[in-house]
Structure formats: C-alpha cells, structure tokens
Design a protein around this motif. Structure first.
Motif, PDB file in Angstrom:
ATOM      1  N   PHE A   7       0.459  -1.169  -0.285  1.00 61.81           N
ATOM      2  CA  PHE A   7       0.044   0.068  -0.046  1.00 61.81           C
ATOM      3  C   PHE A   7       0.120   1.040  -0.145  1.00 61.81           C
ATOM      4  O   PHE A   7       0.411   2.235   0.054  1.00 61.81           O
ATOM      5  N   VAL A   8       2.001   1.047  -0.592  1.00 65.09           N
ATOM      6  CA  VAL A   8       2.795   2.212   0.178  1.00 65.09           C
ATOM      7  C   VAL A   8       2.607   3.782  -1.472  1.00 65.09           C
ATOM      8  O   VAL A   8       2.634   4.593  -0.819  1.00 65.09           O
ATOM      9  N   ASN A   9       2.312   2.834  -2.498  1.00 65.09           N
ATOM     10  CA  ASN A   9       1.594   3.660  -3.504  1.00 65.09           C
ATOM     11  C   ASN A   9       0.292   4.672  -2.795  1.00 65.09           C
ATOM     12  O   ASN A   9       0.161   5.863  -3.571  1.00 65.09           O
ATOM     13  N   THR A  10      -0.265   3.871  -1.546  1.00 65.87           N
ATOM     14  CA  THR A  10      -1.808   5.024  -1.350  1.00 65.87           C
ATOM     15  C   THR A  10      -0.982   6.117  -0.062  1.00 65.87           C
ATOM     16  O   THR A  10      -2.252   7.103   0.104  1.00 65.87           O
ATOM     17  N   TYR A  11      -0.103   6.127   0.112  1.00 65.44           N
ATOM     18  CA  TYR A  11       0.563   6.991   1.375  1.00 65.44           C
ATOM     19  C   TYR A  11       0.870   7.839   1.193  1.00 65.44           C
ATOM     20  O   TYR A  11       2.042   8.123  -0.424  1.00 65.44           O
ATOM     21  N   THR A  12       1.206   8.734   1.541  1.00 65.19           N
ATOM     22  CA  THR A  12       1.693  10.215   1.679  1.00 65.19           C
ATOM     23  C   THR A  12       3.491   9.677   1.297  1.00 65.19           C
ATOM     24  O   THR A  12       3.141   9.477   2.441  1.00 65.19           O
ATOM     25  N   ILE A  13       3.993  10.311   0.551  1.00 67.01           N
ATOM     26  CA  ILE A  13       5.459   9.826   0.760  1.00 67.01           C
ATOM     27  C   ILE A  13       6.156  12.006   0.817  1.00 67.01           C
ATOM     28  O   ILE A  13       5.736  12.677   0.055  1.00 67.01           O
ATOM     29  N   ALA A  53       6.154  16.632   0.417  1.00 67.32           N
ATOM     30  CA  ALA A  53       5.027  16.061   0.433  1.00 67.32           C
ATOM     31  C   ALA A  53       4.771  15.752  -1.103  1.00 67.32           C
ATOM     32  O   ALA A  53       4.641  17.155  -1.358  1.00 67.32           O
ATOM     33  N   ILE A  54       4.300  14.340  -1.101  1.00 66.65           N
ATOM     34  CA  ILE A  54       3.065  14.147  -1.971  1.00 66.65           C
ATOM     35  C   ILE A  54       2.785  13.434  -1.384  1.00 66.65           C
ATOM     36  O   ILE A  54       2.715  12.604  -1.378  1.00 66.65           O
ATOM     37  N   GLY A  55       0.701  13.652  -2.177  1.00 63.15           N
ATOM     38  CA  GLY A  55       0.059  12.684  -2.456  1.00 63.15           C
ATOM     39  C   GLY A  55       0.599  10.912  -2.547  1.00 63.15           C
ATOM     40  O   GLY A  55       1.006  11.382  -4.059  1.00 63.15           O
ATOM     41  N   TRP A  56      -1.097  10.391  -3.000  1.00 69.13           N
ATOM     42  CA  TRP A  56      -1.108   9.430  -3.919  1.00 69.13           C
ATOM     43  C   TRP A  56      -0.880   9.486  -4.627  1.00 69.13           C
ATOM     44  O   TRP A  56      -2.003  10.951  -5.154  1.00 69.13           O
ATOM     45  N   ASN A 113       7.751   4.007  -7.842  1.00 74.28           N
ATOM     46  CA  ASN A 113       7.169   3.186  -5.989  1.00 74.28           C
ATOM     47  C   ASN A 113       8.675   5.227  -5.602  1.00 74.28           C
ATOM     48  O   ASN A 113       9.594   3.830  -4.580  1.00 74.28           O
ATOM     49  N   THR A 114       8.503   5.564  -6.486  1.00 68.63           N
ATOM     50  CA  THR A 114       9.613   6.657  -5.847  1.00 68.63           C
ATOM     51  C   THR A 114       9.088   7.944  -6.307  1.00 68.63           C
ATOM     52  O   THR A 114       8.837   8.443  -6.529  1.00 68.63           O
ATOM     53  N   VAL A 115      10.399   8.993  -5.196  1.00 70.02           N
ATOM     54  CA  VAL A 115      10.120  10.266  -4.736  1.00 70.02           C
ATOM     55  C   VAL A 115      11.595  11.148  -5.207  1.00 70.02           C
ATOM     56  O   VAL A 115      12.188   9.875  -4.897  1.00 70.02           O
ATOM     57  N   TYR A 137      15.860  13.019   4.982  1.00 61.88           N
ATOM     58  CA  TYR A 137      15.747  12.314   5.080  1.00 61.88           C
ATOM     59  C   TYR A 137      13.455  11.695   4.607  1.00 61.88           C
ATOM     60  O   TYR A 137      13.271  12.399   4.517  1.00 61.88           O
ATOM     61  N   CYS A 138      13.569  11.002   4.484  1.00 64.56           N
ATOM     62  CA  CYS A 138      12.547  10.785   3.191  1.00 64.56           C
ATOM     63  C   CYS A 138      11.561   9.689   4.538  1.00 64.56           C
ATOM     64  O   CYS A 138      11.998   8.781   5.488  1.00 64.56           O
ATOM     65  N   ALA A 139      10.307  10.209   3.989  1.00 66.43           N
ATOM     66  CA  ALA A 139       9.859   9.659   5.043  1.00 66.43           C
ATOM     67  C   ALA A 139       8.102   9.442   4.641  1.00 66.43           C
ATOM     68  O   ALA A 139       7.273  10.140   3.876  1.00 66.43           O
TER      69      ALA A 139
END
Length: 119
Positions: free
Chosen positions: A27-33, A49-52, A76-78, A94-96
């Motif tokens: 589900f990482v693609n549904t989270y904000t990163i 930050a950037i959303g789904w 799955n990359t930001v 740090y990425c979060a």
C-alpha cells in the motif's frame, strides 16, 4: 515498509542536486511520501510532501521556487530536485511515509542521505 534514499553528495552554492527515495511494501503507493532534513546542530524540519498518485505536491514556503517534489508511482519513487542551492541547505535529508497527508508524525523513515553545499 522500507524506504531507501539515494543521491545527495556535495555541491557548490548555486548548483543543483537531486535526492530520491524508493518505497517498498504494501500500500505504499496509497500513502503520502515526503522529505525532511536535519541541518547540523538543529532539529529536523519538514521539506516537502506529495500524495497518492502525485496529488497535492507541497514544498515548505521557504523552499518554494528552488525545490520541487515529484513522484513516480509505477516505480514507487519520490524525487526531490534542489536548485540554486545555498550553504543553509546543508543537512541530512530523510524520506518519510505515512497515511497522514500532512506527514505530521511519519511512521516510516528512510536512513538519511547527506547533502553538503559549500560556499
């Protein structure tokens, strides 16, 4: 969930640098990163930050115009693109990732990558 940051390094003031982060897990693609940074001797601070699906990209006010955040959901990359860099941008980045769209207290963190800007 795992976050693997890469990029960073050293650059002279005025130059550009990119840092990227790959997220793995369900589900990482549904989270904000997003990205935080911790300058030497200072507290960690929010950067962007950037959303789904790449929705609602946001860069903190003081960095707008120089930093850009983007997301490749297929990979799955930001990516954080940093331009016109200043010595004050020197920090560990740090990425979060979290379900909270504002990343107020992210549950998942990457290992950090050093960015150094020389004058």
């Amino acid at each position: 969930v795992q976050l693997q940051a890469s990029g960073g390094g050293s650059v002279q003031a005025g130059g550009s640098l990119n840092v990227s982060c790959v997220a793995s897990g369900r589900f990482v693609n549904t989270y904000t990163i997003g990205w935080f940074r911790q300058p030497p001797g200072k507290e960690r601070e929010f950067v962007a930050a950037i959303g789904w699906g790449g929705r609602r990209p946001y860069v903190t006010d003081s960095l707008q115009g120089r930093f850009t955040i983007s997301r490749d959901s297929a990979k799955n990359t930001v990516l954080l693109q940093m331009n016109k860099m200043k010595p004050d941008d020197t920090a560990v980045y740090y990425c979060a990732l979290d379900s909270d769209p504002r990343l107020r207290s992210p549950k998942y963190w990457g290992q950090g990558t050093q960015v150094t800007v020389s004058s």
